[in-house]
Write an enzyme that holds these catalytic residues in place. Structure first.
Site, PDB file in Angstrom:
ATOM      1  N   SER A  45       0.804  -1.223   0.000  1.00 22.12           N
ATOM      2  CA  SER A  45       0.000   0.000   0.000  1.00 22.12           C
ATOM      3  C   SER A  45       0.839   1.276   0.000  1.00 22.12           C
ATOM      4  CB  SER A  45      -0.961   0.014   1.186  1.00 22.12           C
ATOM      5  OG  SER A  45      -0.249  -0.064   2.407  1.00 22.12           O
ATOM      6  N   GLU A  57       2.875  -0.409  10.379  1.00 23.76           N
ATOM      7  CA  GLU A  57       3.366  -1.726   9.964  1.00 23.76           C
ATOM      8  C   GLU A  57       3.730  -2.610  11.152  1.00 23.76           C
ATOM      9  OE1 GLU A  57       3.012  -2.302   6.860  1.00 23.76           O
ATOM     10  OE2 GLU A  57       3.026  -0.322   5.974  1.00 23.76           O
TER      11      GLU A  57
END
Length: 196
Positions: free
Chosen positions: A20, A95
């Site tokens: 992404s 993340e």
């Protein structure tokens, strides 16, 4: 390895995105370049129970799997000065905390023959991660992606935006894994729409 140890004393840093981040970095950066890293292949083998899925139906997002003969195309972002700390703080939340990634330094090769490679930081999910789903057929992964949604949006959006990035920015690269999953997921969506 913790990202703060990797960047100690650096005034600038390149960060490589292969999922992404290629369309939604959401941090300030000086410049970006399309290119690739070697020794890794991109796979939809990581689960996501926050951004693209939930605890009952985890979505599928990409991670990198070591493979000496492979390369992965994406985007590297250069951050400088205060942007280094700000971007790492943001990415560690996006993340590492939510998705269970580790960080590594890799050699990034910018698109174009006249540019030298640079060292870049990359986030990678490991097989020890509780959200690591592992391999499955394109059809099974396609079904999972077609029906999952998380806080950031539908898992289909993630898949389609990544496929569009590859087609528009890297048209010479054939990513069989990505495109076979895209085909499978679109088939499922067509079937679901026809059944309504």
């Amino acid at each position: 390895m913790k990202s703060q140890y990797i960047i100690a004393g650096k005034a600038s840093l390149w960060i490589f995105g292969y999922g992404s981040l290629v369309w939604k970095p959401d941090f300030k950066y000086r410049r970006s370049q399309v290119g690739y890293i070697q020794g890794y292949k991109r796979r939809f083998w990581h689960g996501d129970n926050v951004h693209r899925g939930n605890d009952e139906l985890p979505g599928r997002v990409v991670t990198l799997i070591e493979d000496d003969d492979a390369s992965t195309w994406g985007v590297a972002f250069e951050v400088r000065g205060s942007e280094v700390e700000e971007s790492l703080k943001y990415l560690n939340g996006r993340e590492t905390v939510c998705g269970g990634y580790v960080t590594k330094m890799v050699e990034f090769f910018p698109k174009g023959e006249k540019q030298p490679p640079v060292q870049a930081l990359v986030y990678i999910a490991t097989t020890e991660n509780a959200l690591y789903l592992g391999p499955a057929s394109p059809e099974i992964i396609g079904v999972q992606i077609a029906v999952c949604r998380g806080q950031t949006g539908h898992n289909m959006e993630y898949l389609l935006r990544l496929a569009e990035f590859m087609r528009s920015s890297c048209p010479h690269v054939e990513d069989h894994h990505l495109f076979s999953i895209e085909t499978a997921a679109l088939t499922v969506v067509s079937y679901l729409l026809a059944a309504q």
